[in-house]
Design an enzyme around this catalytic site. Structure first.
Site, PDB file in Angstrom:
ATOM      1  N   VAL A  52      -4.311  15.379  -5.679  1.00  0.00           N
ATOM      2  CA  VAL A  52      -2.978  15.438  -6.275  1.00  0.00           C
ATOM      3  C   VAL A  52      -1.957  16.144  -5.372  1.00  0.00           C
ATOM      4  CG1 VAL A  52      -3.768  15.242  -8.675  1.00  0.00           C
ATOM      5  CG2 VAL A  52      -3.515  17.508  -7.642  1.00  0.00           C
ATOM      6  N   TYR A  60     -13.526  27.087  -6.944  1.00  0.00           N
ATOM      7  CA  TYR A  60     -13.054  25.698  -7.063  1.00  0.00           C
ATOM      8  C   TYR A  60     -11.546  25.629  -6.797  1.00  0.00           C
ATOM      9  CZ  TYR A  60     -11.536  21.403  -9.408  1.00  0.00           C
ATOM     10  OH  TYR A  60     -10.931  20.206  -9.705  1.00  0.00           O
ATOM     11  N   SER A 111      -8.256  17.448  -4.518  1.00  0.00           N
ATOM     12  CA  SER A 111      -9.553  16.836  -4.850  1.00  0.00           C
ATOM     13  C   SER A 111     -10.275  16.189  -3.680  1.00  0.00           C
ATOM     14  CB  SER A 111      -9.368  15.797  -5.949  1.00  0.00           C
ATOM     15  OG  SER A 111      -9.235  16.451  -7.166  1.00  0.00           O
ATOM     16  N   TYR A 152     -10.446   8.156  -8.858  1.00  0.00           N
ATOM     17  CA  TYR A 152     -10.324   8.446 -10.297  1.00  0.00           C
ATOM     18  C   TYR A 152     -10.549   7.178 -11.113  1.00  0.00           C
ATOM     19  CZ  TYR A 152      -7.685  12.103  -7.901  1.00  0.00           C
ATOM     20  OH  TYR A 152      -7.285  13.068  -7.042  1.00  0.00           O
ATOM     21  N   LYS A 187     -13.490  17.650  -2.947  1.00  0.00           N
ATOM     22  CA  LYS A 187     -14.693  17.331  -3.734  1.00  0.00           C
ATOM     23  C   LYS A 187     -15.714  16.557  -2.897  1.00  0.00           C
ATOM     24  CE  LYS A 187     -12.189  17.279  -8.133  1.00  0.00           C
ATOM     25  NZ  LYS A 187     -11.401  16.489  -9.077  1.00  0.00           N
TER      26      LYS A 187
HETATM   27  O1  DON Z   1      -8.622  20.554 -10.898  1.00  0.00           O
HETATM   28  C1  DON Z   1      -7.468  20.412 -10.533  1.00  0.00           C
HETATM   29  O2  DON Z   1      -6.592  20.220 -11.314  1.00  0.00           O
HETATM   30  C2  DON Z   1      -7.097  20.423  -9.067  1.00  0.00           C
HETATM   31  N1  DON Z   1      -7.263  21.609  -8.405  1.00  0.00           N
HETATM   32  C3  DON Z   1      -7.766  19.279  -8.362  1.00  0.00           C
HETATM   33  C4  DON Z   1      -6.826  18.237  -8.462  1.00  0.00           C
HETATM   34  C5  DON Z   1      -6.931  16.910  -7.947  1.00  0.00           C
HETATM   35  O3  DON Z   1      -6.589  16.593  -6.825  1.00  0.00           O
HETATM   36  C6  DON Z   1      -7.219  15.962  -9.006  1.00  0.00           C
HETATM   37  N2  DON Z   1      -8.321  15.363  -8.838  1.00  0.00           N
HETATM   38  N3  DON Z   1      -9.211  14.807  -9.108  1.00  0.00           N
END
Ligand code: DON
Length: 329
Positions: free
Chosen positions: A269, A199, A74, A251, A77
């Protein structure tokens, strides 16, 4: 905070010493687990640990596994939001994605109903809406745009972890639900599977903790890369990126984070946290054991400690430019 040494070399030693101490102290902390909702992410070394810093004039300090690659997840993002703002302008992006923190989980199926847009670019809905804005005629061309973006920040063309990419594609049905909901509301275009694939690709880009510190230093330096000297992203866009990082980057822990740490930051994550100290540099941690919010347990602790020790909170009254001035007589 103890008074900082005046000499630049001594100051670097002072910071290095603190970072080494924290690395040793929190290396013993084994709370939390690596993410496993994307099966391939569970295959990391749970005890990998790095703390890295880079200054706006290109000096670097790192301790631990600073050169070990992991997926950016993330943290992408934040960079993608900057790309969307530069490509389409603020008004257009704001018509698809707002800037309000949600207080919900990052993968909540929730939209800004009043304005018919995604809540903010740091949660999955907003990030997918931002990814939808990446130009290109097919997935290959659009992945290329994303890799070129990373290349400007990293100073090299990044690799993707294709196993993680495939794993996200195979299991990302919650993201599919969010995306199709946005399609039904006219927030994203009718190329949903392709945009989801993009994404997942942007999340699967491999970076190191040292890379994250340098990205942070670039953002801290008004978008100018401290090593290449390239204007990677416009300074007014950096302002917008850091604003949402401060309010939404961690978050549903974002409120506590601003309160205790007070550094614009984004976590992923994969175990990374990227922090930006405007005018000073970038700070990054990597440790894949996550807490209940999806933030790195050791990373959060290290940021808390460094913020307190070096008065890094944006509003810390000990910061020279925030010191109280006497009232006029
Ligand atoms: O959308 C997901 O689950 C992951 N590819 C992105 C995850 C992540 O780091 C969570 N984040 N906000």
């Amino acid at each position: 905070m103890a008074d900082a040494p005046a000499d630049r070399g001594e100051r670097a030693d002072w910071v290095r010493h603190a970072i080494e101490g924290l690395h040793e102290e929190y290396g013993a902390l084994a709370d939390g687990q690596p993410a496993d909702y994307i099966p391939e992410l569970a295959n990391v070394d749970p005890d990998a640990f790095a703390i890295s810093a880079a200054t706006t004039d290109g000096r670097r300090i790192g301790v631990g596994d600073g050169d070990r690659p992991f997926t950016i997840q993330s943290i992408s993002k934040l960079l993608m939001y900057g790309l969307a703002l530069e490509t389409h302008g603020r008004d257009h992006v704001m018509s698809r994605v707002g800037v309000a923190p949600t207080g919900d989980r990052f993968n909540a199926i929730v939209l800004d109903e009043d304005d018919n847009r995604a809540p903010n670019p740091m949660v999955n809905a907003g990030a997918i809406a931002v990814t939808d804005l990446v130009p290109g005629t097919d997935i290959g061309a659009r992945v290329d745009v994303v890799r070129s973006l990373y290349e400007r920040y990293l100073g090299r063309r990044p690799e993707l972890d294709t196993d993680v990419w495939a794993s996200e594609r195979a299991t990302g049905n919650r993201n599919r639900a969010i995306a199709y909901l946005m399609l039904s509301r006219g927030i994203i275009e009718d190329r949903v599977e392709e945009t989801l694939d993009l994404y997942f690709a942007q999340c699967s880009v491999l970076v190191t903790c040292d890379d994250l510190a340098l990205i942070g230093a670039t953002l801290a330096n008004h978008g100018v890369h401290p090593v290449t000297g390239e204007q990677v992203v416009a300074s007014d866009v950096v302002r917008d990126m850091l604003s949402v990082a401060l309010t939404c980057g961690m978050y549903d822990y974002a409120g506590e984070w601003v309160f205790t740490v007070g550094i614009p930051a984004k976590s992923g994550v994969g175990g990374g946290i990227l922090g930006v100290l405007p005018g000073l540099g970038g700070l990054a941690t990597f440790s894949p054991r996550l807490d209940e919010y999806g933030n790195s347990v050791r990373g959060v602790r290290v940021f808390e400690e460094l913020s307190a020790r070096f008065t890094l909170h944006l509003f810390d009254p000990e910061r020279p430019w925030l010191r109280q001035t006497p009232a006029p007589a």
